[in-house]
Write a protein that holds these residues in place. Structure first.
Motif, short mmCIF file in Angstrom:
data_model
loop_
_atom_site.label_atom_id
_atom_site.label_comp_id
_atom_site.label_asym_id
_atom_site.label_seq_id
_atom_site.Cartn_x
_atom_site.Cartn_y
_atom_site.Cartn_z
N GLY A 27 -28.08 13.34 0.93
CA GLY A 27 -26.93 14.02 1.54
C GLY A 27 -25.63 13.27 1.44
O GLY A 27 -24.64 13.64 2.08
N LEU A 28 -25.59 12.21 0.61
CA LEU A 28 -24.39 11.41 0.45
C LEU A 28 -23.98 11.38 -1.02
O LEU A 28 -24.84 11.28 -1.90
N TRP A 29 -22.68 11.45 -1.28
CA TRP A 29 -22.17 11.31 -2.63
C TRP A 29 -21.46 9.97 -2.69
O TRP A 29 -20.29 9.83 -2.38
N LEU A 30 -22.22 8.93 -3.08
CA LEU A 30 -21.75 7.56 -2.99
C LEU A 30 -21.18 7.06 -4.32
O LEU A 30 -21.76 7.30 -5.38
N PRO A 31 -20.06 6.37 -4.29
CA PRO A 31 -19.50 5.80 -5.52
C PRO A 31 -20.45 4.75 -6.09
O PRO A 31 -21.03 3.94 -5.36
N GLY A 32 -20.64 4.79 -7.41
CA GLY A 32 -21.50 3.81 -8.05
C GLY A 32 -22.98 4.10 -7.98
O GLY A 32 -23.79 3.30 -8.46
N ASN A 33 -23.37 5.24 -7.40
CA ASN A 33 -24.79 5.60 -7.34
C ASN A 33 -25.26 5.97 -8.75
O ASN A 33 -24.82 6.96 -9.32
N PHE A 68 -28.00 7.18 -9.90
CA PHE A 68 -28.70 8.46 -10.05
C PHE A 68 -27.70 9.62 -10.15
O PHE A 68 -27.92 10.57 -10.89
N GLN A 69 -26.62 9.51 -9.42
CA GLN A 69 -25.60 10.56 -9.45
C GLN A 69 -24.72 10.45 -10.69
O GLN A 69 -24.15 11.44 -11.14
N GLN A 79 -27.81 14.71 -14.08
CA GLN A 79 -27.16 15.93 -13.61
C GLN A 79 -27.93 16.51 -12.43
O GLN A 79 -27.35 17.13 -11.53
N ASN A 80 -29.23 16.34 -12.44
CA ASN A 80 -30.08 16.75 -11.32
C ASN A 80 -30.00 15.65 -10.26
O ASN A 80 -30.73 14.66 -10.32
N ASN A 81 -29.13 15.82 -9.29
CA ASN A 81 -28.86 14.75 -8.33
C ASN A 81 -28.69 15.31 -6.92
O ASN A 81 -29.09 16.44 -6.64
N THR A 82 -28.09 14.53 -6.07
CA THR A 82 -27.95 14.92 -4.65
C THR A 82 -27.22 16.25 -4.48
O THR A 82 -27.67 17.13 -3.74
N ALA A 83 -26.09 16.40 -5.16
CA ALA A 83 -25.31 17.64 -5.03
C ALA A 83 -26.05 18.82 -5.66
O ALA A 83 -26.04 19.93 -5.13
N TYR A 140 -33.97 25.01 -9.34
CA TYR A 140 -35.33 24.68 -8.93
C TYR A 140 -35.78 23.32 -9.48
O TYR A 140 -36.72 22.71 -8.96
N SER A 141 -35.18 22.88 -10.58
CA SER A 141 -35.65 21.68 -11.27
C SER A 141 -35.63 20.46 -10.35
O SER A 141 -34.68 20.27 -9.59
N GLN A 142 -36.67 19.66 -10.45
CA GLN A 142 -36.76 18.40 -9.73
C GLN A 142 -37.88 17.58 -10.35
O GLN A 142 -38.82 18.16 -10.90
N PRO A 143 -37.84 16.27 -10.28
CA PRO A 143 -36.75 15.47 -9.70
C PRO A 143 -35.77 14.89 -10.71
O PRO A 143 -34.80 14.26 -10.31
N PHE A 144 -36.01 15.05 -12.02
CA PHE A 144 -35.24 14.28 -12.99
C PHE A 144 -34.17 15.07 -13.74
O PHE A 144 -33.00 14.72 -13.70
N PHE A 145 -34.56 16.11 -14.45
CA PHE A 145 -33.66 16.79 -15.36
C PHE A 145 -33.38 18.23 -14.91
O PHE A 145 -34.01 18.72 -13.98
N SER A 146 -32.46 18.89 -15.61
CA SER A 146 -32.15 20.29 -15.31
C SER A 146 -32.53 21.19 -16.47
O SER A 146 -32.05 22.32 -16.58
#
Length: 257
Positions: free
Chosen positions: A190-196, A198-199, A203-207, A222-228
């Motif tokens: 639930g956080l969009w952190l600078p330098g993360n 994974f984000q 492309q498949n990330n928190t947002a 629906y895709s999880q956890p890695f790609f879209s």
């Protein structure tokens, strides 16, 4: 050579390390200050919109992890054929990298189709998958908050199939399962952190996953956890944009045509 060699078997590490990593990484997020300027939802929204208390979420995750540990122990028992992990020859690093990527693709494929079907089948959604969507505003500890049957089918079986199809050793599996757990927790933080990282690199990330948890996005991403990949191939991908809120933080919104 790994730090646990001579103390714990690769099979035991493959079973229990992901469970420990889950609570360490999710706990890290839980202990952070509010960080309002990086949140995708306000703390008030998290408290008001979520339909299940933290205590129940923790119990649900622990139940899923118990089942996961039992299945993992059985899986390693069957695949090891009684041989010691110390006698297993590790393949070269390029081969392990290929196994890693293969396992990622297999897990994505399994989870996409199972996850999508649980949304499309009204009975399965109402009685099983809706439990995960009680967290309308996701947070890290709730990443594996699922109905026990969903946890078994989606995550536990998905991990087992990825392990078997990729042909990785138990030692490689330790790193793969821990990585998958960290990625899943991060997708629900639930956080969009600078330098993360994974984000930045996925492309498949928190947002991306936050869109799926919102009412307007439940039939997409629906895709999880890695790609879209599967979302884009099968028409369930929906683009989004991050908008800064006046009161601080971000909001993931579907892009309008």
């Amino acid at each position: 050579m790994v730090f646990w060699e001579g103390y714990v078997s690769d099979e035991s590490m493959g079973t229990f390390a992901p469970l420990v990593v889950y609570w360490l990484y999710a706990g890290f997020y839980q202990l952070l200050p509010p960080l309002d300027k990086y949140r995708l939802h306000t703390k008030t929204e998290e408290n008001d919109r979520n339909l299940v208390p933290l205590r129940s979420v923790v119990k649900g995750v622990l139940l899923q992890q118990f089942v996961q540990a039992v299945v993992a122990e059985l899986l390693f028992l069957v695949t090891s054929n009684g041989s010691s992990s110390e006698l297993t020859v590790q393949p070269s690093l390029p081969i392990q990298a290929l196994q890693f990527i293969t396992a990622m693709l297999v897990m994505d494929t399994w989870q996409y189709f199972v996850h999508r079907y649980m949304h499309q089948n009204k009975f399965l959604y109402r009685h099983i998958h809706s439990q995960h969507h009680r967290l309308v505003v996701p947070y890290a500890i709730g990443a594996l908050y699922n109905h026990p049957l969903e946890g078994l089918l989606l995550d536990t079986f998905g991990g087992a199939i990825s392990f078997l199809v990729s042909g990785m050793t138990a030692r490689t599996a330790v790193f793969f399962f821990c990585f998958a757990v960290i990625k899943t927790v991060d997708d629900h933080c639930g956080l969009w952190l600078p330098g993360n990282i994974f984000q930045m690199f996925f492309q498949n990330n928190t947002a991306y996953h936050d869109i799926h948890h919102q009412l307007q996005g439940t039939k997409f991403n629906y895709s999880q956890p890695f790609f879209s990949i599967w979302d884009k191939l099968l028409g369930t991908y929906v683009p989004y944009t991050l908008v800064k809120r006046a009161e601080g933080g971000f909001e993931a919104r579907l892009k309008k045509d």
